[in-house]
Design a protein around this motif. Sequence first.
Motif, PDB file in Angstrom:
ATOM      1  N   THR A  75     -11.220 -17.812  -0.660  1.00 34.59           N
ATOM      2  CA  THR A  75     -10.875 -16.584  -1.396  1.00 34.59           C
ATOM      3  C   THR A  75     -10.125 -16.842  -2.699  1.00 34.59           C
ATOM      4  OG1 THR A  75      -8.792 -16.329  -0.170  1.00 34.59           O
ATOM      5  CG2 THR A  75     -10.765 -15.282   0.770  1.00 34.59           C
ATOM      6  N   GLY A  76      -9.776 -18.093  -2.973  1.00 37.70           N
ATOM      7  CA  GLY A  76      -9.019 -18.386  -4.186  1.00 37.70           C
ATOM      8  C   GLY A  76      -7.603 -17.864  -4.146  1.00 37.70           C
ATOM      9  N   SER A  77      -7.085 -17.689  -2.936  1.00 34.07           N
ATOM     10  CA  SER A  77      -5.729 -17.166  -2.773  1.00 34.07           C
ATOM     11  C   SER A  77      -4.697 -18.251  -3.087  1.00 34.07           C
ATOM     12  CB  SER A  77      -5.523 -16.670  -1.336  1.00 34.07           C
ATOM     13  OG  SER A  77      -6.428 -15.637  -1.016  1.00 34.07           O
ATOM     14  N   THR A  78      -3.473 -17.821  -3.291  1.00 34.69           N
ATOM     15  CA  THR A  78      -2.354 -18.744  -3.473  1.00 34.69           C
ATOM     16  C   THR A  78      -1.223 -18.332  -2.534  1.00 34.69           C
ATOM     17  OG1 THR A  78      -1.355 -17.425  -5.245  1.00 34.69           O
ATOM     18  CG2 THR A  78      -2.921 -19.146  -5.892  1.00 34.69           C
ATOM     19  N   LEU A  79      -0.304 -19.247  -2.339  1.00 38.34           N
ATOM     20  CA  LEU A  79       0.826 -18.987  -1.465  1.00 38.34           C
ATOM     21  C   LEU A  79       1.831 -18.065  -2.159  1.00 38.34           C
ATOM     22  CD1 LEU A  79       1.218 -20.104   1.376  1.00 38.34           C
ATOM     23  CD2 LEU A  79       2.739 -21.841   0.425  1.00 38.34           C
ATOM     24  N   LYS A  80       2.422 -17.187  -1.380  1.00 37.57           N
ATOM     25  CA  LYS A  80       3.415 -16.249  -1.910  1.00 37.57           C
ATOM     26  C   LYS A  80       4.699 -16.383  -1.100  1.00 37.57           C
ATOM     27  CE  LYS A  80       4.257 -11.254  -2.297  1.00 37.57           C
ATOM     28  NZ  LYS A  80       3.656  -9.911  -2.158  1.00 37.57           N
ATOM     29  N   LEU A  81       5.784 -16.754  -1.759  1.00 41.10           N
ATOM     30  CA  LEU A  81       7.060 -16.932  -1.090  1.00 41.10           C
ATOM     31  C   LEU A  81       7.967 -15.708  -1.223  1.00 41.10           C
ATOM     32  CD1 LEU A  81       7.820 -20.636  -2.100  1.00 41.10           C
ATOM     33  CD2 LEU A  81       6.534 -19.761  -0.139  1.00 41.10           C
ATOM     34  N   GLY A  82       7.553 -14.745  -2.041  1.00 40.43           N
ATOM     35  CA  GLY A  82       8.347 -13.540  -2.229  1.00 40.43           C
ATOM     36  C   GLY A  82       8.185 -12.994  -3.626  1.00 40.43           C
ATOM     37  N   GLY A 339      -2.327   6.809   2.873  1.00 43.36           N
ATOM     38  CA  GLY A 339      -1.218   7.025   1.958  1.00 43.36           C
ATOM     39  C   GLY A 339      -1.070   5.861   0.996  1.00 43.36           C
ATOM     40  N   PHE A 340      -0.135   5.987   0.068  1.00 43.97           N
ATOM     41  CA  PHE A 340       0.057   4.932  -0.925  1.00 43.97           C
ATOM     42  C   PHE A 340       1.433   5.064  -1.557  1.00 43.97           C
ATOM     43  CE2 PHE A 340      -0.297   3.364  -5.372  1.00 43.97           C
ATOM     44  CZ  PHE A 340      -0.604   2.030  -5.092  1.00 43.97           C
ATOM     45  N   ILE A 341       2.083   3.928  -1.740  1.00 41.18           N
ATOM     46  CA  ILE A 341       3.314   3.857  -2.517  1.00 41.18           C
ATOM     47  C   ILE A 341       3.085   2.802  -3.576  1.00 41.18           C
ATOM     48  CG2 ILE A 341       5.733   3.121  -2.438  1.00 41.18           C
ATOM     49  CD1 ILE A 341       6.016   4.546   0.188  1.00 41.18           C
ATOM     50  N   GLU A 342       3.638   2.973  -4.735  1.00 42.74           N
ATOM     51  CA  GLU A 342       3.376   2.073  -5.861  1.00 42.74           C
ATOM     52  C   GLU A 342       3.398   0.590  -5.442  1.00 42.74           C
ATOM     53  OE1 GLU A 342       6.925   1.068  -8.396  1.00 42.74           O
ATOM     54  OE2 GLU A 342       7.337   3.176  -7.996  1.00 42.74           O
ATOM     55  N   PRO A 343       2.787  -0.298  -6.244  1.00 43.58           N
ATOM     56  CA  PRO A 343       2.591  -1.686  -5.811  1.00 43.58           C
ATOM     57  C   PRO A 343       3.858  -2.526  -5.649  1.00 43.58           C
ATOM     58  CG  PRO A 343       1.137  -1.125  -7.655  1.00 43.58           C
ATOM     59  CD  PRO A 343       2.117  -0.009  -7.520  1.00 43.58           C
ATOM     60  N   LEU A 344       5.007  -2.038  -6.065  1.00 38.78           N
ATOM     61  CA  LEU A 344       6.243  -2.791  -5.934  1.00 38.78           C
ATOM     62  C   LEU A 344       6.440  -3.221  -4.486  1.00 38.78           C
ATOM     63  CD1 LEU A 344       8.488  -3.527  -8.013  1.00 38.78           C
ATOM     64  CD2 LEU A 344       9.796  -1.612  -7.090  1.00 38.78           C
ATOM     65  N   GLU A 345       6.680  -4.510  -4.253  1.00 35.59           N
ATOM     66  CA  GLU A 345       6.861  -5.117  -2.936  1.00 35.59           C
ATOM     67  C   GLU A 345       5.569  -5.217  -2.129  1.00 35.59           C
ATOM     68  OE1 GLU A 345       9.355  -6.692  -1.558  1.00 35.59           O
ATOM     69  OE2 GLU A 345      10.990  -6.251  -2.937  1.00 35.59           O
ATOM     70  N   ALA A 346       4.422  -4.887  -2.726  1.00 37.56           N
ATOM     71  CA  ALA A 346       3.118  -5.125  -2.084  1.00 37.56           C
ATOM     72  C   ALA A 346       3.066  -4.565  -0.668  1.00 37.56           C
ATOM     73  CB  ALA A 346       2.813  -6.627  -2.082  1.00 37.56           C
ATOM     74  N   THR A 347       3.443  -3.306  -0.510  1.00 33.24           N
ATOM     75  CA  THR A 347       3.523  -2.736   0.836  1.00 33.24           C
ATOM     76  C   THR A 347       2.184  -2.240   1.381  1.00 33.24           C
ATOM     77  OG1 THR A 347       4.091  -0.577  -0.127  1.00 33.24           O
ATOM     78  CG2 THR A 347       5.911  -2.017   0.494  1.00 33.24           C
ATOM     79  N   SER A 348       1.177  -2.091   0.529  1.00 31.02           N
ATOM     80  CA  SER A 348      -0.072  -1.453   0.960  1.00 31.02           C
ATOM     81  C   SER A 348      -0.774  -2.234   2.072  1.00 31.02           C
ATOM     82  CB  SER A 348      -1.009  -1.279  -0.240  1.00 31.02           C
ATOM     83  OG  SER A 348      -2.160  -0.564   0.133  1.00 31.02           O
ATOM     84  N   ILE A 349      -1.012  -3.540   1.846  1.00 27.86           N
ATOM     85  CA  ILE A 349      -1.690  -4.357   2.862  1.00 27.86           C
ATOM     86  C   ILE A 349      -0.814  -4.477   4.105  1.00 27.86           C
ATOM     87  CG2 ILE A 349      -2.516  -6.686   3.391  1.00 27.86           C
ATOM     88  CD1 ILE A 349      -4.447  -5.274   1.635  1.00 27.86           C
ATOM     89  N   GLY A 350       0.487  -4.658   3.902  1.00 28.24           N
ATOM     90  CA  GLY A 350       1.390  -4.771   5.044  1.00 28.24           C
ATOM     91  C   GLY A 350       1.393  -3.524   5.904  1.00 28.24           C
ATOM     92  N   GLN A 351       1.410  -2.354   5.271  1.00 30.92           N
ATOM     93  CA  GLN A 351       1.375  -1.093   6.004  1.00 30.92           C
ATOM     94  C   GLN A 351       0.076  -0.970   6.785  1.00 30.92           C
ATOM     95  OE1 GLN A 351       3.130   1.266   6.985  1.00 30.92           O
ATOM     96  NE2 GLN A 351       2.217   3.285   6.808  1.00 30.92           N
ATOM     97  N   MET A 352      -1.050  -1.301   6.148  1.00 24.26           N
ATOM     98  CA  MET A 352      -2.348  -1.197   6.803  1.00 24.26           C
ATOM     99  C   MET A 352      -2.411  -2.088   8.049  1.00 24.26           C
ATOM    100  SD  MET A 352      -5.346  -3.203   7.051  1.00 24.26           S
ATOM    101  CE  MET A 352      -5.398  -4.208   5.577  1.00 24.26           C
ATOM    102  N   LEU A 353      -1.936  -3.318   7.942  1.00 21.90           N
ATOM    103  CA  LEU A 353      -1.973  -4.225   9.087  1.00 21.90           C
ATOM    104  C   LEU A 353      -1.059  -3.743  10.208  1.00 21.90           C
ATOM    105  CD1 LEU A 353      -2.010  -7.665   7.222  1.00 21.90           C
ATOM    106  CD2 LEU A 353      -3.931  -6.509   8.324  1.00 21.90           C
TER     107      LEU A 353
END
Length: 495
Positions: A75-82, A339-353
């Motif tokens: 997927t061409g992803s990279t590691l995210k530490l925060g 639902g949706f909250i702005e992208p700050l803190e990347a909560t969208s994928i986390g909420q879905m899971l």
Amino acid sequence: MINLRGMNRVVVVGGGTAGWFAALQLRQLFSPSVEVMVISAPEIPIVGVGEGGVLNLLSVLHDLNIDLKTFIDKTGSTLKLGFRYERWRNGKEDDYYYHLFPLPTPDFAWNEFGFNPYLSGLFNHGIDISRYMASYQFSEDRKPFHEVLQILLDGKNNFGASLHFDTFRVGQYLKEIALSRGIIHVEQRIHDFVLNPQTEYVTAIQLLDQKIQCDFVVDASGFSRLLIGKKYKSGWHSFADTLPMNRALPFHLQHQDKIELVTRATAMSSGWVWQIPLQERIGAGYVYHDQFITDEQAQQEVEQWLGVKISPAQPIAFEAGFYEKVWMKNVVAIGLASGFIEPLEATSIGQMLSQLQLMVSFIQENHGVISQQNIDFYNRQNSQYWQGICDFIRMHYDTGRKDTPFWQYMLTVPQSQSYQELKKCWEHRTPRDIDFVEHSMGGMSMFSAASWFAVGAGVGVIKPEATSAELYALSTEKKQKLAKYLQQIKQQLFL
């Protein structure tokens, strides 16, 4: 009550990241006699502008038997530490702080009546509380991502991690895995949904030239919100009064140096810019309030700041909020469809899971026969999870900055009663996990006390003096233990 025993087919509406994650979870949940089908509109290839996960992403990949290294390679992803937050307090170049993903390792899982003496001690001594994790220095030094990944794969990490990714490529890879596991894919536009006139359950999905019978439906239709929003017209709970950002201008950037290990969030005159490092490029975007800046002005501000021209994609309009009932009849909405909250803190994928995991546990623990009380409880937990995310995001703007009309306006934007109450407590002590019990979903909060502490300290909501009473209450032996630790940290800082 809903009885899922003896089902023939479960359908996922939507073929994006949420849809394929849902299909894989459902395939793992139900017996082979139940057909799992994904119905999606014909795909339009999109060059993604980057998205990120939170801590639950890697655990879900593991639970779905998806190899992490293969996933990253495909997927061409990279590691995210925060996250690294820049210019949020005073707008200057040296104004930054980190919110790094914590990991309660055995040598750091020290808890004294709810607080962590190491975190409180660091903060009391004016040291960034994220420094206890190796990920702090990795982020500062831009350590090569494959080296950090190997540390993670070897299980030698004292830090948490997630991923940066292109949602289109992730969706394509999850689709490949899903098809190999027997999930059926129908690529057609949905014309309508057929409801049972008595129960209002979805009994079939009408396509242009065929009708698909179904017993249970997951609405992963994204911003189209075909079922819970448009068909069932669930009540919408808006967060626009406390989170007024309503527009995003996405664009791409090229790497100028090593790939970073954090998402950058840089405050601007009328909002903030995300930068998400992918392997091939950086996905970026300006999130703002359209009362204070136009699309054209936003582009000009970004170009002036970066010193390069950008070619933005179509601006995205949005409203922060969620549907109060996301499980209605035999339909459950997840992700953007809920639902949706702005992208700050990347909560969208986390909420879905989190929504998917709770749905699966409800079905499993009820052995497929779910009471209306349980469905109501699911909806309440979904609501309180959104409320917790809203409070956490709102705290990021609670900086006191007032150098532009937008930041002056943010000083007047309301804060929820729950967040105001927590701030009163944090004048006297540091955040505790018990503060966020009412923000949990399935017993888990998206962000732990350490995360709230990191951001609260970063924006200035939490002051060092809040640690005084709790540290003073430690026994002499424990004070000595803390002093030894702080001395080690200070020696490292001055090496």
